[in-house]
Each structure stands twice: as C-alpha cells, then as structure tokens.
Design a protein around this motif. Structure first.
Motif, PDB file in Angstrom:
ATOM      1  N   ILE A   1      67.951  65.862  34.762  1.00 21.80           N
ATOM      2  CA  ILE A   1      68.210  64.473  34.374  1.00 21.80           C
ATOM      3  C   ILE A   1      66.867  63.803  34.100  1.00 21.80           C
ATOM      4  N   LEU A   2      66.732  63.239  32.901  1.00 18.51           N
ATOM      5  CA  LEU A   2      65.467  62.661  32.464  1.00 18.51           C
ATOM      6  C   LEU A   2      65.670  61.215  32.004  1.00 18.51           C
ATOM      7  N   PRO A   3      64.588  60.434  32.021  1.00 18.13           N
ATOM      8  CA  PRO A   3      64.642  59.137  31.335  1.00 18.13           C
ATOM      9  C   PRO A   3      64.517  59.386  29.841  1.00 18.13           C
ATOM     10  N   SER A   4      65.247  58.636  29.052  1.00 16.85           N
ATOM     11  CA  SER A   4      65.161  58.823  27.611  1.00 16.85           C
ATOM     12  C   SER A   4      63.799  58.368  27.092  1.00 16.85           C
ATOM     13  N   VAL A   5      63.228  59.160  26.178  1.00 19.31           N
ATOM     14  CA  VAL A   5      62.009  58.742  25.479  1.00 19.31           C
ATOM     15  C   VAL A   5      62.340  58.278  24.065  1.00 19.31           C
ATOM     16  N   THR A   6      63.618  58.376  23.708  1.00 17.08           N
ATOM     17  CA  THR A   6      64.072  57.964  22.374  1.00 17.08           C
ATOM     18  C   THR A   6      64.546  56.520  22.371  1.00 17.08           C
ATOM     19  N   PHE A   7      65.201  56.113  23.457  1.00 19.33           N
ATOM     20  CA  PHE A   7      65.765  54.771  23.551  1.00 19.33           C
ATOM     21  C   PHE A   7      65.023  53.941  24.589  1.00 19.33           C
ATOM     22  N   GLU A   8      64.935  52.645  24.313  1.00 18.12           N
ATOM     23  CA  GLU A   8      64.279  51.712  25.231  1.00 18.12           C
ATOM     24  C   GLU A   8      65.218  51.337  26.375  1.00 18.12           C
ATOM     25  N   GLU A   9      64.667  50.625  27.344  1.00 17.38           N
ATOM     26  CA  GLU A   9      65.427  50.270  28.548  1.00 17.38           C
ATOM     27  C   GLU A   9      66.611  49.367  28.231  1.00 17.38           C
ATOM     28  N   ASP A  10      66.528  48.584  27.150  1.00 16.64           N
ATOM     29  CA  ASP A  10      67.662  47.713  26.840  1.00 16.64           C
ATOM     30  C   ASP A  10      68.902  48.507  26.459  1.00 16.64           C
ATOM     31  N   PHE A  11      68.715  49.782  26.077  1.00 12.67           N
ATOM     32  CA  PHE A  11      69.863  50.657  25.826  1.00 12.67           C
ATOM     33  C   PHE A  11      70.228  51.462  27.063  1.00 12.67           C
ATOM     34  N   THR A  12      69.247  51.948  27.795  1.00 15.19           N
ATOM     35  CA  THR A  12      69.505  52.874  28.897  1.00 15.19           C
ATOM     36  C   THR A  12      69.896  52.194  30.205  1.00 15.19           C
ATOM     37  N   THR A  13      69.865  50.881  30.253  1.00 12.47           N
ATOM     38  CA  THR A  13      70.342  50.146  31.425  1.00 12.47           C
ATOM     39  C   THR A  13      71.206  48.990  30.955  1.00 12.47           C
ATOM     40  N   LEU A  14      72.444  48.933  31.441  1.00 12.14           N
ATOM     41  CA  LEU A  14      73.295  47.803  31.087  1.00 12.14           C
ATOM     42  C   LEU A  14      73.747  47.091  32.338  1.00 12.14           C
TER      43      LEU A  14
END
Length: 223
Positions: free
Chosen positions: A158-171
C-alpha cells in the motif's frame, strides 16, 4: 435456509451507509460521468463492494477505485495514538489504457483478476479485524502463489499516490477522513524483501528503479 458464515460475521457490524455516495460524489468532482464505468458486485456475502473505472481521454492511464471498503471501520490497533485519520479507506490502481475488461459484471475475463486483486485487498482488513495503511503489505495466498496464472505478482504494498494530490486521495466524511491508497503489486522476492528489511528499504528500491505507479504486466524487478 442456512446463513452464510460471512453474513453472520458482519450482521452486527456498524455500516457507514453514506460513504459510498460520498465516494461517488468525490469522483464526480474530478471526472465526468461519461468517463466512469462501475463494475457492480451482484452478490455480496459480507458487504457491498463495487469498483469504478475512470477513462479520461486526456490522461495516459485509467484509474480503478473501490467503493465499499469504507462502509466499515477498520480495526486500528491501540499502539496508534490517533486512530481517527486511519479508520476508513478505499483503494485505487492506475492502469495503462490498453488493459480492458469484459463487462460491468466481472467474472472470468482475461484481466478480471486485477479487479479481484483490488477487491480482495479491500476486504482483508474487515475479514481479519485488521487495518491497511501506507507501508502495509499483503500476499495473494498463504503459500504466496500468484494472483492469477497470467501474472507473477504474488502480493501488494500500500503506497501513497504520486500521481494524484491529497485533494483526491483524502475525502472528508462526517465520521472521519476516507483515505484512497494506491495498490502496487509485488513479485514474491520483493514481498520477502519488504518483510525482511521493512517498508523504507522497499521504498528506496522503488525510488532507485524509478518505478511508475502505473500497473505493468512485465515490470522490471526492484531487486
């Protein structure tokens, strides 16, 4: 009629029924409706888990995102002082454009194992009263067999995305944030390396090899 044992296990769990709609609305902020296909789960013995596929013609990749993992709260251990940011999650994978699926109801199509991988990973913490967060790894089977005869991938990290910013990866959700984690498939030796040396050592390998987040059937080994 006998009750399926998984149904019995989840009967008394608290379901956060608003979360799938929050996920849907969140994806609609970033992608148009006509770019989105939903792989529907027709029969769920535990909890309902769909997978969105987003095909944005302006991007060089497609995106798979689960919807349903956050219906249930994960069992974050007491050693984590602040559990609130880790209670809920969904998962995503980034795929090359040439990977296609047979239809919106998955089955035995040639690439359906990729969707099944994502769903099995999403179900894991709820079946085993555990949790998933960045740096965690899972193996496909107890004997570390591959996910499918078409691949040599035998686990995931499980990795943090490097493609998408935090506004996408955290809701935001009323009961706490829902994280969208990136799932990166691993070969057997890579999984063993992470178990032996830890997440940071595996991360160093990812950086050294300049590994892309986009799924690759024939990715070069990190080792």
């Amino acid at each position: 009629m006998a009750i399926h044992p998984l149904t019995e296990k989840f009967r008394d769990r608290h379901f956060y029924d608003a979360h799938p709609e929050l996920v849907s609305n969140h994806l609609a902020r970033f992608f148009k409706e006509e770019q989105t296909t939903v792989f529907h789960e027709m029969l769920s013995p535990d909890f309902h888990l769909d997978v969105y596929m987003i095909n944005d013609p302006e991007r060089e990749y497609n995106v798979l995102v689960t919807s349903g993992m956050s219906l249930l709260e994960m069992t974050v251990p007491d050693v984590v002082e602040d559990k609130q940011p880790y209670r809920f999650a969904e998962l995503m994978m980034i795929l090359p454009k040439d990977i296609e699926f047979g239809g919106t109801i998955t089955g035995e199509g040639g690439n359906d194992w990729i969707i099944n991988l994502l769903k099995e990973t999403a179900r894991f913490p709820h079946h085993y009263d555990s949790w998933l967060a960045i740096g965690h790894t899972l193996q496909a089977t107890e004997d570390m067999e591959p996910y499918d005869p078409a691949t040599e991938y035998r686990g995931v990290v499980i990795l943090p995305s490097v493609t998408f910013e935090e506004d996408f990866t955290t809701l935001s959700a009323p009961d706490g944030p829902i994280n969208i984690y990136s799932v990166f498939p691993l070969y057997g030796p890579e999984l063993e390396y992470k178990i032996a040396h830890g997440y940071n050592a595996l991360l160093d390998r990812l950086i050294e090899k300049d590994a892309r987040e986009i799924f690759d059937f024939k990715r070069e080994s990190l080792l």
